[in-house]
Enzyme design. Structure first.
Site, PDB file in Angstrom:
ATOM      1  N   PRO A   7      50.453   8.496  22.316  1.00 45.39           N
ATOM      2  CA  PRO A   7      50.292   7.367  23.091  1.00 45.39           C
ATOM      3  C   PRO A   7      50.815   6.324  22.330  1.00 45.39           C
ATOM      4  O   PRO A   7      50.538   6.287  21.155  1.00 45.39           O
ATOM      5  CB  PRO A   7      48.831   7.324  23.177  1.00 45.39           C
ATOM      6  CG  PRO A   7      48.245   8.071  22.093  1.00 45.39           C
ATOM      7  CD  PRO A   7      49.086   9.194  21.814  1.00 45.39           C
ATOM      8  N   MET A   8      51.664   5.712  22.780  1.00 43.38           N
ATOM      9  CA  MET A   8      52.031   4.260  22.180  1.00 43.38           C
ATOM     10  C   MET A   8      52.066   3.061  23.060  1.00 43.38           C
ATOM     11  O   MET A   8      52.920   3.010  24.143  1.00 43.38           O
ATOM     12  CB  MET A   8      53.642   4.358  21.431  1.00 43.38           C
ATOM     13  CG  MET A   8      53.326   5.279  20.225  1.00 43.38           C
ATOM     14  SD  MET A   8      54.884   5.496  19.624  1.00 43.38           S
ATOM     15  CE  MET A   8      55.446   4.285  18.935  1.00 43.38           C
ATOM     16  N   GLN A  68      44.360   7.921  28.232  1.00 42.19           N
ATOM     17  CA  GLN A  68      43.343   7.521  27.435  1.00 42.19           C
ATOM     18  C   GLN A  68      42.613   6.196  27.631  1.00 42.19           C
ATOM     19  O   GLN A  68      43.278   5.250  28.213  1.00 42.19           O
ATOM     20  CB  GLN A  68      44.269   7.199  26.041  1.00 42.19           C
ATOM     21  CG  GLN A  68      43.661   6.983  24.869  1.00 42.19           C
ATOM     22  CD  GLN A  68      44.346   6.596  23.610  1.00 42.19           C
ATOM     23  OE1 GLN A  68      45.110   5.900  23.545  1.00 42.19           O
ATOM     24  NE2 GLN A  68      44.516   7.709  22.716  1.00 42.19           N
ATOM     25  N   CYS A  98      42.704   2.574  17.398  1.00 38.04           N
ATOM     26  CA  CYS A  98      43.311   1.608  17.364  1.00 38.04           C
ATOM     27  C   CYS A  98      43.212   0.424  16.307  1.00 38.04           C
ATOM     28  O   CYS A  98      42.149   0.014  16.150  1.00 38.04           O
ATOM     29  CB  CYS A  98      43.345   1.147  18.960  1.00 38.04           C
ATOM     30  SG  CYS A  98      44.455  -0.480  18.925  1.00 38.04           S
ATOM     31  N   LYS A 139      40.835  10.710  19.577  1.00 41.99           N
ATOM     32  CA  LYS A 139      41.860  10.601  18.691  1.00 41.99           C
ATOM     33  C   LYS A 139      41.289   9.471  17.589  1.00 41.99           C
ATOM     34  O   LYS A 139      40.868   8.595  18.097  1.00 41.99           O
ATOM     35  CB  LYS A 139      43.123  10.092  19.612  1.00 41.99           C
ATOM     36  CG  LYS A 139      44.369   9.693  18.601  1.00 41.99           C
ATOM     37  CD  LYS A 139      45.684   9.645  19.150  1.00 41.99           C
ATOM     38  CE  LYS A 139      46.822   9.350  18.513  1.00 41.99           C
ATOM     39  NZ  LYS A 139      46.798   7.674  18.129  1.00 41.99           N
ATOM     40  N   GLY A 201      51.036  11.643  12.349  1.00 45.13           N
ATOM     41  CA  GLY A 201      51.213  10.734  11.392  1.00 45.13           C
ATOM     42  C   GLY A 201      52.406  11.070  10.350  1.00 45.13           C
ATOM     43  O   GLY A 201      52.246  11.971   9.601  1.00 45.13           O
ATOM     44  N   GLU A 202      53.513  10.305  10.459  1.00 48.53           N
ATOM     45  CA  GLU A 202      54.561  10.555   9.362  1.00 48.53           C
ATOM     46  C   GLU A 202      55.318  12.055   9.406  1.00 48.53           C
ATOM     47  O   GLU A 202      55.898  12.230   8.315  1.00 48.53           O
ATOM     48  CB  GLU A 202      54.025  10.270   7.821  1.00 48.53           C
ATOM     49  CG  GLU A 202      53.604   8.710   7.645  1.00 48.53           C
ATOM     50  CD  GLU A 202      54.398   7.887   7.854  1.00 48.53           C
ATOM     51  OE1 GLU A 202      55.761   7.737   7.567  1.00 48.53           O
ATOM     52  OE2 GLU A 202      54.196   6.956   8.531  1.00 48.53           O
ATOM     53  N   GLY A 224      54.756  10.695  17.202  1.00 54.58           N
ATOM     54  CA  GLY A 224      54.912   9.218  17.878  1.00 54.58           C
ATOM     55  C   GLY A 224      56.141   8.559  17.608  1.00 54.58           C
ATOM     56  O   GLY A 224      57.203   8.819  18.330  1.00 54.58           O
TER      57      GLY A 224
END
Ligand SMILES: Cc1cc2nc3c(=O)[nH]c(=O)nc-3n(C[C@H](O)[C@H](O)[C@H](O)COP(=O)(O)O)c2cc1C
Length: 343
Positions: A7-8, A68, A98, A139, A201-202, A224
């Protein structure tokens, strides 16, 4: 391998989910967060964030989309989750990661990681409210200031009946600064099915994906910014894990996707024309040097016809001998061929 598109907010919206799932490699999408305060949101809010509700909560290419929610009031979260389910949601995702100041100030998102009990009570309220056949997932990040509460939060999430947990392997304070701490996530693996744990992540490359899986011992991945920077990364990862030969997409192919994105983009507000395309180019620049060239030529444009002209010029530029490897035709790129078929 199961791979989710992350999600972004303000980036991975309906058109982007459509495009990315048409390209393939993604098993799931998650909507941008829907902010829940203390009221029951009107139906239109759910449809705005998840237009896929119109077609069974799946993208047009058939990928499920999870809705979400972000909030701190267990009752309001539960009633809004029920509302989403009544509109056709196939699963509910709860955002405890967030880092935004405004969100954290009103006690939502990652600030809740300071209070594992509270996280548990929100998950419990939602789990108890929605039908048992609708998954409820969470999340999180590793923590807020520190990762001290990580194990406790994970334990509360599962004790409250969550089906899955996705971990963005950094604390809130670590923000988006590399690295992500994949090995730190491993602490919660014991006894849980691998399919219940998603590492995030990354993960910018296939090698990163393999390392993240190996170091975290999690069973699933979420991509993401990394998916936006390299749209076929999920396909590349899956091909490597399956032992298939995969020819990664080249700029000429990505540019085709970008043109589709621009054509489909909302042009109702003149001021915002092309903004989403510029935003995507900012991510693509990380992988494709040509994206920088295109970005420079369009960054000040807001007019639809000027924008279209710039895209056509870039197309001509590519066609007029821009160095594209000749041994691979655009139609071959992105194909997955088994090792047997090419050896
Ligand atoms: C612009 C932006 C918006 C985001 N919005 C959300 C969101 O709405 N919900 C959420 O859970 N995470 C959100 N995230 C976090 C991402 O889902 C993901 O956890 C994070 O970017 C790390 O993954 P990556 O390194 O693959 O980008 C957002 C991240 C960015 C950069």
């Amino acid at each position: 391998m199961h791979i989710s598109l992350a999600p972004m907010e303000g980036v991975v919206d309906y058109p982007m989910r459509l495009l990315m799932t048409e390209l393939g490699g993604y098993d799931r999408c998650v909507t941008e967060f829907i902010r829940v305060t203390d009221v029951l949101l009107p139906d239109r809010v759910f449809f705005r964030y998840c237009a896929e509700l119109e077609h069974g909560c799946h993208t047009l290419s058939g990928t499920p989309v999870h809705i979400q929610l972000l909030g701190s009031d267990p009752d309001a979260m539960a009633s809004n989750a029920c509302r989403a389910v009544s509109l056709g949601a196939v699963a509910i995702d709860l955002n405890f990661g967030c880092p935004a100041k405004t969100v954290n100030k009103s006690n939502g998102g990652s600030i809740l990681l300071r209070n594992p009990e509270r996280v548990g009570s929100i998950v419990r309220a939602v789990r108890d409210a929605v039908p048992a056949n609708v998954p409820v997932n969470a999340k999180i990040r590793l923590g807020y200031e520190s990762d001290e509460t990580f194990e406790e939060v994970a334990e509360k999430v599962f004790a409250a009946g969550a089906n899955e947990l996705c971990v963005h392997a950094r604390t809130k304070v670590q923000g988006y600064k590399p690295p992500a701490y994949w090995p730190r996530a491993r602490a919660i693996v014991g006894g849980k099915p691998q399919a219940a744990l998603t590492i995030n992540g990354e993960i910018w490359s296939v090698d990163d994906a393999l390392t993240a899986l190996q170091q975290s011992r999690f069973g699933r991945l979420m991509l993401g910014r990394t998916a936006l920077a390299r749209p076929d990364l999920a396909l590349q990862i899956k091909a490597r894990l399956a032992g298939d030969v995969y020819l990664p997409l080249q700029w000429v192919d990505i540019f085709g996707l970008l043109q589709t994105q621009f054509k489909r983009s909302d042009k109702s507000s003149a001021r915002h024309i092309g903004n989403r395309t510029k935003q995507w180019l900012a991510y693509l620049k990380r992988t494709y040097p040509e994206a920088e060239i295109l970005f420079t030529s369009i960054k000040r444009l807001h007019d639809e016809s000027a924008f279209s002209r710039a895209l056509t010029e870039h197309e001509r530029f590519l066609a007029s001998g821009f160095p594209v490897p000749t041994e691979i035709t655009p139609s071959q790129r992105g194909e997955i061929r088994s090792v047997a078929s090419v050896s």
